[in-house]
Enzyme design. Structure first.
Site, PDB file in Angstrom:
ATOM      1  N   GLN A 165      -5.504 -11.907 -13.321  1.00 48.61           N
ATOM      2  CA  GLN A 165      -5.362 -10.674 -14.099  1.00 48.61           C
ATOM      3  C   GLN A 165      -3.932 -10.462 -14.600  1.00 48.61           C
ATOM      4  OE1 GLN A 165      -6.692  -8.296 -10.616  1.00 48.61           O
ATOM      5  NE2 GLN A 165      -5.168  -6.794 -11.260  1.00 48.61           N
ATOM      6  N   LYS A 188      -6.138   6.418 -11.586  1.00 53.57           N
ATOM      7  CA  LYS A 188      -4.859   6.113 -12.241  1.00 53.57           C
ATOM      8  C   LYS A 188      -5.071   4.964 -13.218  1.00 53.57           C
ATOM      9  CE  LYS A 188      -1.593   3.566 -10.476  1.00 53.57           C
ATOM     10  NZ  LYS A 188      -1.071   2.582 -11.451  1.00 53.57           N
ATOM     11  N   HIS A 236      -3.465   4.303  -2.416  1.00 45.63           N
ATOM     12  CA  HIS A 236      -4.453   3.415  -1.784  1.00 45.63           C
ATOM     13  C   HIS A 236      -5.103   4.109  -0.582  1.00 45.63           C
ATOM     14  CE1 HIS A 236      -1.504   0.302  -3.456  1.00 45.63           C
ATOM     15  NE2 HIS A 236      -2.636  -0.054  -4.032  1.00 45.63           N
ATOM     16  N   MET A 244       1.710   7.535  -8.169  1.00 40.59           N
ATOM     17  CA  MET A 244       2.108   6.464  -7.248  1.00 40.59           C
ATOM     18  C   MET A 244       1.618   5.121  -7.764  1.00 40.59           C
ATOM     19  SD  MET A 244       1.706   7.933  -3.459  1.00 40.59           S
ATOM     20  CE  MET A 244       2.644   9.340  -2.946  1.00 40.59           C
ATOM     21  N   SER A 245       2.421   4.105  -7.531  1.00 39.79           N
ATOM     22  CA  SER A 245       2.073   2.747  -7.950  1.00 39.79           C
ATOM     23  C   SER A 245       2.947   1.780  -7.162  1.00 39.79           C
ATOM     24  CB  SER A 245       2.364   2.579  -9.440  1.00 39.79           C
ATOM     25  OG  SER A 245       2.365   1.210  -9.785  1.00 39.79           O
ATOM     26  N   SER A 246       2.380   0.632  -6.803  1.00 37.47           N
ATOM     27  CA  SER A 246       3.198  -0.382  -6.111  1.00 37.47           C
ATOM     28  C   SER A 246       4.368  -0.791  -6.993  1.00 37.47           C
ATOM     29  CB  SER A 246       2.350  -1.615  -5.785  1.00 37.47           C
ATOM     30  OG  SER A 246       1.204  -1.225  -5.063  1.00 37.47           O
ATOM     31  N   ARG A 247       4.174  -0.762  -8.316  1.00 36.36           N
ATOM     32  CA  ARG A 247       5.236  -1.176  -9.246  1.00 36.36           C
ATOM     33  C   ARG A 247       6.348  -0.132  -9.351  1.00 36.36           C
ATOM     34  NH1 ARG A 247       0.710  -3.730 -12.223  1.00 36.36           N
ATOM     35  NH2 ARG A 247       1.130  -5.960 -12.359  1.00 36.36           N
ATOM     36  N   LEU A 299       0.812  -1.219   0.000  1.00 35.32           N
ATOM     37  CA  LEU A 299       0.000   0.000   0.000  1.00 35.32           C
ATOM     38  C   LEU A 299       0.849   1.274   0.000  1.00 35.32           C
ATOM     39  CD1 LEU A 299      -2.678  -1.171   2.613  1.00 35.32           C
ATOM     40  CD2 LEU A 299      -2.800  -1.296   0.112  1.00 35.32           C
ATOM     41  N   HIS A 300       0.301   2.286  -0.632  1.00 37.60           N
ATOM     42  CA  HIS A 300       0.942   3.610  -0.666  1.00 37.60           C
ATOM     43  C   HIS A 300      -0.151   4.667  -0.533  1.00 37.60           C
ATOM     44  CE1 HIS A 300      -0.558   3.707  -4.766  1.00 37.60           C
ATOM     45  NE2 HIS A 300       0.113   2.610  -5.048  1.00 37.60           N
TER      46      HIS A 300
HETATM   47  P1  AMP Z   1      -3.578  -1.948  -6.991  1.00 41.97           P
HETATM   48  O1  AMP Z   1      -3.155  -2.362  -5.619  1.00 41.97           O
HETATM   49  O2  AMP Z   1      -2.463  -1.436  -7.833  1.00 41.97           O
HETATM   50  O3  AMP Z   1      -4.414  -3.009  -7.683  1.00 41.97           O
HETATM   51  O4  AMP Z   1      -4.545  -0.702  -6.817  1.00 41.97           O
HETATM   52  C1  AMP Z   1      -5.658  -0.780  -5.977  1.00 41.97           C
HETATM   53  C2  AMP Z   1      -6.473   0.459  -6.169  1.00 41.97           C
HETATM   54  O5  AMP Z   1      -5.693   1.603  -5.850  1.00 41.97           O
HETATM   55  C3  AMP Z   1      -6.960   0.630  -7.617  1.00 41.97           C
HETATM   56  O6  AMP Z   1      -8.275   1.135  -7.593  1.00 41.97           O
HETATM   57  C4  AMP Z   1      -5.984   1.648  -8.150  1.00 41.97           C
HETATM   58  O7  AMP Z   1      -6.510   2.417  -9.223  1.00 41.97           O
HETATM   59  C5  AMP Z   1      -5.770   2.517  -6.931  1.00 41.97           C
HETATM   60  N1  AMP Z   1      -4.538   3.278  -7.054  1.00 41.97           N
HETATM   61  C6  AMP Z   1      -3.294   2.794  -7.290  1.00 41.97           C
HETATM   62  N2  AMP Z   1      -2.406   3.801  -7.414  1.00 41.97           N
HETATM   63  C7  AMP Z   1      -3.108   4.956  -7.272  1.00 41.97           C
HETATM   64  C8  AMP Z   1      -2.765   6.343  -7.309  1.00 41.97           C
HETATM   65  N3  AMP Z   1      -1.520   6.764  -7.516  1.00 41.97           N
HETATM   66  N4  AMP Z   1      -3.756   7.241  -7.118  1.00 41.97           N
HETATM   67  C9  AMP Z   1      -5.043   6.848  -6.894  1.00 41.97           C
HETATM   68  N5  AMP Z   1      -5.418   5.556  -6.851  1.00 41.97           N
HETATM   69  C10 AMP Z   1      -4.460   4.625  -7.034  1.00 41.97           C
END
Ligand code: AMP
Length: 292
Positions: free
Chosen positions: A72, A160, A48, A195-198, A44-45
């Site tokens: 997925q 995003k 999230h 932001m992204s976990s990746r 998480l960041h």
């Molecule tokens: P994930 O864990 O990457 O599958 O993301 C889970 C949720 O968090 C999804 O609805 C993503 O679109 C959202 N999310 C991820 N990164 C961001 C971000 N930088 N800003 C807003 N929402 C995000």
């Protein structure tokens, strides 16, 4: 009446089985509480956390799911090495005022002899769906399962992943899920990177290249502000910004209708500019609405 069980932490229930999650939700809904769900793959960041904050204000019971969903990920994608840190995620959820974390394992969620698909016929044929052909089937399937297990009144997704929000909204309409879908704005690092976990895969020397996505969107926004209406021209300008960084490999940059995701030629109304770019290992996404 079942009482929700606390497995860890002082304030958050950690639930790993479908049966327990459904019973817990039945108890809450039975007592008139509204449930909000934020689906995530963990690590998480702040992005999230912004979804959790948006949901927190709109529901009585806030559930976050943490599940790296194998259906997925395509062959050769990063399912096995996707970043995971459950202890840190639990601490962040507690801080964010989350009531329960639903964190099943893969056999627990999919069971044996799983054979059902949830497939949209049009929206996945654009943008990310072209290079990740099974991705949105997997997303639609897991979100359907999560909706049936957590039984939320509302669920929050980040813009995003704009195409993901479009797919979920369409699926909710088509299948009559009685769930409000909320799209939350992109949260960025101080330097503008979405932001992204990746982003954990991003090496320091490629930071400048990663920031070219934002710079390209800025260039496109300026051009539209200056009166350019030809989508192909705006895309070419954005490409030039990104391609000036040798570490980048553009998957796509498109300007399209925000509802259908079909490409547009003229920017004569608010349109979506969306892009996916590989910067070394990670494939980064960014998008913005361009309004004439
Ligand atoms: P994930 O864990 O990457 O599958 O993301 C889970 C949720 O968090 C999804 O609805 C993503 O679109 C959202 N999310 C991820 N990164 C961001 C971000 N930088 N800003 C807003 N929402 C995000």
């Amino acid at each position: 009446m079942l009482t929700p069980k606390t497995f860890a932490g002082d304030t958050v229930d950690i639930i790993t089985t479908i049966e327990e999650m459904q019973s817990r939700s039945d108890v809450h809904r039975g007592s008139g509480k509204t449930i909000g769900l934020v689906p995530t793959m963990g690590y998480l960041h702040e992005g999230h956390l912004s979804l959790m904050a948006a949901a927190r204000g709109k529901c009585d019971d806030l559930v976050v799911s943490i599940f790296v969903n194998p259906t997925q990920f395509g062959p050769g994608e990063d399912f096995e090495c996707y970043p995971r840190d459950m202890d840190r995620d639990i601490a962040l959820c507690e801080k964010a005022g989350v009531d329960a974390i639903f964190a099943p394992d893969v056999p627990g969620l999919y069971g044996e002899n799983f054979q059902t698909q949830v497939k949209l016929t049009k929206l996945p044929g654009h943008l990310c769906g072209l290079s990740r052909p099974i991705h949105f089937d997997g997303v639609a399937l897991v979100v359907t399962k999560l909706f049936n297990i957590v039984k939320p009144n509302l669920s929050v997704f980040g813009l995003k992943d704009f195409q993901q929000v479009a797919v979920i909204r369409q699926m909710v309409r088509d299948l009559n899920f009685d769930i409000e879908i909320i799209g939350a704005p992109i949260v960025r690092e101080a330097d503008g990177l979405a932001m992204s976990s990746r982003n954990a895969y991003l090496v320091a020397e490629n930071r400048g290249a990663a920031l070219s996505l934002q710079a390209a969107i800025r260039r496109a926004t300026e051009a539209v502000g200056e009166g350019v209406r030809d989508a192909a021209k705006v895309i070419a300008m954005a490409r030039e910004v990104i391609e000036s960084h040798p570490a980048t490999e553009i998957d796509y940059i498109n300007i399209c209708d925000p509802d259908t995701l079909v490409d547009v030629k003229e920017i004569d109304r608010p349109v979506l500019m969306a892009m996916a770019v590989k910067v070394g290992k990670p494939r980064l996404l960014d998008n913005a609405i361009l309004a004439p």
